[in-house]
Design an enzyme around this catalytic site. Structure first.
Site, short mmCIF file in Angstrom:
data_model
loop_
_atom_site.label_atom_id
_atom_site.label_comp_id
_atom_site.label_asym_id
_atom_site.label_seq_id
_atom_site.Cartn_x
_atom_site.Cartn_y
_atom_site.Cartn_z
N ARG A 184 -22.29 -53.18 -47.06
CA ARG A 184 -21.76 -53.23 -45.69
C ARG A 184 -20.32 -52.73 -45.64
NH1 ARG A 184 -23.08 -59.32 -44.05
NH2 ARG A 184 -22.31 -59.57 -46.18
N GLU A 187 -24.26 -65.16 -31.93
CA GLU A 187 -24.75 -64.13 -32.85
C GLU A 187 -26.18 -64.48 -33.24
OE1 GLU A 187 -24.71 -62.00 -37.09
OE2 GLU A 187 -24.30 -64.14 -36.89
N ASP A 201 -22.01 -55.43 -39.66
CA ASP A 201 -23.18 -55.74 -40.47
C ASP A 201 -24.10 -54.53 -40.57
OD1 ASP A 201 -22.69 -58.33 -41.36
OD2 ASP A 201 -23.36 -59.22 -39.48
N ASP A 255 -21.05 -67.70 -35.03
CA ASP A 255 -21.67 -66.97 -36.13
C ASP A 255 -22.99 -67.63 -36.57
OD1 ASP A 255 -21.47 -65.00 -38.35
OD2 ASP A 255 -21.38 -66.81 -39.57
C1 GLC Z 1 -23.12 -63.33 -39.78
C2 GLC Z 1 -22.08 -62.27 -40.05
C3 GLC Z 1 -22.29 -61.72 -41.42
C4 GLC Z 1 -22.23 -62.85 -42.43
C5 GLC Z 1 -23.17 -64.00 -42.05
C6 GLC Z 1 -22.90 -65.24 -42.84
O1 GLC Z 1 -24.40 -62.81 -39.74
O2 GLC Z 1 -22.12 -61.27 -39.07
O3 GLC Z 1 -21.35 -60.72 -41.71
O4 GLC Z 1 -22.58 -62.36 -43.69
O5 GLC Z 1 -23.03 -64.36 -40.69
O6 GLC Z 1 -21.80 -65.94 -42.32
#
Ligand code: GLC
Length: 623
Positions: free
Chosen positions: A504, A312, A380, A270
């Site tokens: 979201r 991500e 998201d 993440d």
């Molecule tokens: C990532 C997740 C998102 C979250 C962020 C902070 O971007 O997809 O949903 O708010 O991380 O952890």
């Protein structure tokens, strides 16, 4: 599996020797990278000891799977790979519930499930589970670690892969480290970014952009009882971890290996671009981030080589691609195709495929071993990260174009049938992102509300066309649970004070199992979408040309709204046509290399001047 195990047996290697062999292969590089960041021999030795322990604890079944995957490193690039993501409670109540729903998952042709964050997180301060207070505990209402192991084992028996989030940039303020740091324990304060006064934070703020400008402005939070500021890039209750401290890196790697050993196949890292901070920088994508990801890759190749790393990285293409690393020094196995996703919706709004074609050409020109995760939407928001340089050449200026897209998808402009809401509309920059389910953005919500069957038919066709096009992209497709039955926006989040601020949640609604009961009924929206997708998914499974490392390219159609994608693999060729407009069109293509059959209808069809109905889609296969 047999091969690798046989090979190891033939070489007379026992389990410990297998570990030793892997360690020897990677040890020099790992040590080099570790020393570059930390210059700390004893912490490195501790890391190696723990890796060995986690390897010894890893169960036999997982070790077998590791061996099998080591012997076939392309195992995840197959044409039957199809993902689905969901929140456990929304999908099936708890982990046991998910286990009971595996037949449905198979019915969806899905063989990879992403269980959205399920580790312990404080109620009301969870950011959808992305604020973890204990990396070794499952949220009580969802089950236990044993339930997770039972679930992953059950999935493996059905050849379903399991993905989970590893939220490594921050912990919840309720994490034991954060609690101790709050009480002033220096050892724990040094695991975060603490500042006595606002001086340094204000210097950071000069160069660090904001992630949540409206819902959580700024990058620091004043902790009154601790008398300090703490760095909080996301929500104030998500405290950024300080990876300059080797204790943080080591402990987080132990958490990572602990979770991998529960039977996880895919670890989604993440918010990975954010994990290293330096003053006078944007605190994103710094070189040290790549050192850390490379170390994670090496560590997993030594302890648990069967797992995949999914990064991500929600950034512009030139920032995303480096996270694949190089052929000799790979980092992530898979990355999100985020710019393509955003450009897809731009195309929906403009009915002009020019920018999308250009974007796909960029992706298609990358090495075929790079695997992208393709998706129409996720949990998201959709951020409008488009190639504004190219759009400007067409007279579209960034700010007004974003405004147009947001107006369009809210249903205000451009003969739109979409429904949804803005996210983090920033009053200062005028920027805003967008939230909505695929079905709502395609007009299914509006047509249902107005009971307009003609509009519904169009909306369903557009929804299916977008999926057909997404399946044709280079990489692995992932569906958001509920999209397979055309589930629309869920406005009930507004009644929950813990969620109301965060739009979201509009596209994170609970799975409507009553509607899923209609999937066999072609007179219903659910049936039409489910069966339409089923057809496409079965074609993907049957046709080798859909492997993720096939040759993929675009073809000019000489019609503004029709996109054409070609695919080739080991003598098989397929041509996909997708009409992004509400009008019937002709794709002026001219492929004269043989006879073709259209796979969805089974009709003979030549890829020469093809008439294609409004929101139509064809998969033409060379015979
Ligand atoms: C990532 C997740 C998102 C979250 C962020 C902070 O971007 O997809 O949903 O708010 O991380 O952890």
């Amino acid at each position: 599996m047999k091969n690798e195990n046989k090979k190891n047996r033939a070489q007379g290697l026992n389990e410990d020797e297998v570990f030793q062999k892997r360690l020897e292969k990677h040890c020099d590089e790992l040590k080099w990278l570790y020393m570059e960041l930390y210059r700390n021999d004893s912490m490195f030795a501790e890391l190696c000891d723990h890796m060995k322990q986690f390897y010894q604890e890893r169960n036999k079944t997982l070790k077998k799977l590791d061996g099998k995957r080591e012997a076939d490193p392309n195992w995840y690039k197959q044409n039957d790979m199809l993902g689905m993501m969901f929140y456990i409670n929304n999908f099936a109540g708890n982990m046991k519930g998910v286990k009971d729903k595996l037949d449905y998952i198979e019915q969806c042709n899905v063989n990879y499930i992403h269980l959205m964050p399920f580790l312990d997180t404080p109620k009301g301060r969870s950011d959808g589970g992305y604020a973890v207070s204990d990396f070794r505990k499952v949220q009580e209402e969802l089950g236990s670690m044993e339930d997770l192991e039972r679930l992953t084992a059950a999935c493996h028996r059905k050849k379903i892969n399991v993905c989970m989030d590893f939220v490594m940039n921050h912990t919840s303020e309720d994490h034991e480290w954060a609690k101790k740091a709050r009480q002033g324990e220096g050892e724990y304060m040094s695991r975060y970014f603490f500042f006595e006064n606002s001086y340094e934070p204000s210097l950071y703020e000069k160069t660090v952009p904001q992630v949540f400008p409206t819902t959580a402005p700024g990058n620091f939070t004043w902790i009154a009882d601790a008398g300090h500021f703490v760095m909080t890039t996301f929500y104030p209750y998500q405290w950024d971890l300080n990876y300059k401290n080797p204790r943080v890196f080591n402990e987080m790697m132990y958490n990572f290996l602990y979770l991998a050993n529960r039977g996880i196949d895919i670890i989604r890292i993440d918010a990975v671009p954010y994990i290293w901070k330096e003053l006078n920088t944007s605190c994103r994508n710094l070189p040290q981030v790549h050192t850390i990801v490379r170390m994670m890759r090496i560590i997993s190749e030594i302890v648990c080589p069967g797992i995949l790393l999914l990064g991500e990285v929600v950034m512009e293409p030139e920032k995303v691609v480096p996270y694949f690393g190089t052929v000799e020094k790979p980092e992530c196995h898979m990355l999100y195709n985020v710019t393509t996703m955003a450009t897809t919706w731009h195309t929906v709004a403009t009915r002009d495929v020019k920018l999308l074609k250009k974007q796909l050409d960029i992706v298609n020109s990358l090495p075929k071993d790079y695997v992208f995760l393709n998706y129409l939407r996720c949990h998201d928001d959709i951020g409008w990260g488009l190639d504004y340089g190219s759009l400007l050449e067409e007279g579209m200026e960034e700010r007004s174009h974003k405004q147009y897209l947001n107006d369009f998808f809210q249903g205000y402009a451009g003969e739109s049938n979409s429904r949804g809401e803005l996210y983090n509309a920033d009053p200062i920059t005028g920027d805003a992102r967008f939230c909505g389910t695929t079905a709502s953005m395609c007009g299914i919500e509006k047509a249902g509300f107005e009971q307009n069957s003609q509009a519904m038919e169009k909306a369903v066709r557009q929804d299916l066309m977008l999926h057909a096009y997404m399946f044709m992209q280079s990489g692995i497709p992932v569906l958001y649970s509920g999209d397979e039955i055309g589930q629309v926006n869920d406005y009930t989040y507004k009644e929950d004070p813990d969620k109301a601020e965060d739009s979201r949640y509009i596209h994170r609604g609970a799975m409507k199992w009553d509607l899923a009961g209609n999937v066999m009924d072609m007179d219903t929206v659910e049936g039409k979408i489910f069966q339409g997708l089923d057809k496409l998914e079965k074609i993907r499974k049957a046709e080798k040309v859909f492997v993720s490392n096939a040759d993929t390219w675009t073809i000019e159609t000489w019609d503004k709204s029709v996109l054409c994608i070609g695919r080739y693999f080991e003598g098989h060729k397929i041509i996909g046509l997708f009409n992004f407009s509400e009008y019937d069109k002709t794709a002026w293509i001219n492929e004269t290399d043989g006879d073709y059959v259209e796979l969805i209808s089974g009709n003979e069809m030549q890829p020469i001047g093809v008439n294609i109905p409004a929101y139509g889609y064809y998969y033409l296969k060379k015979k």
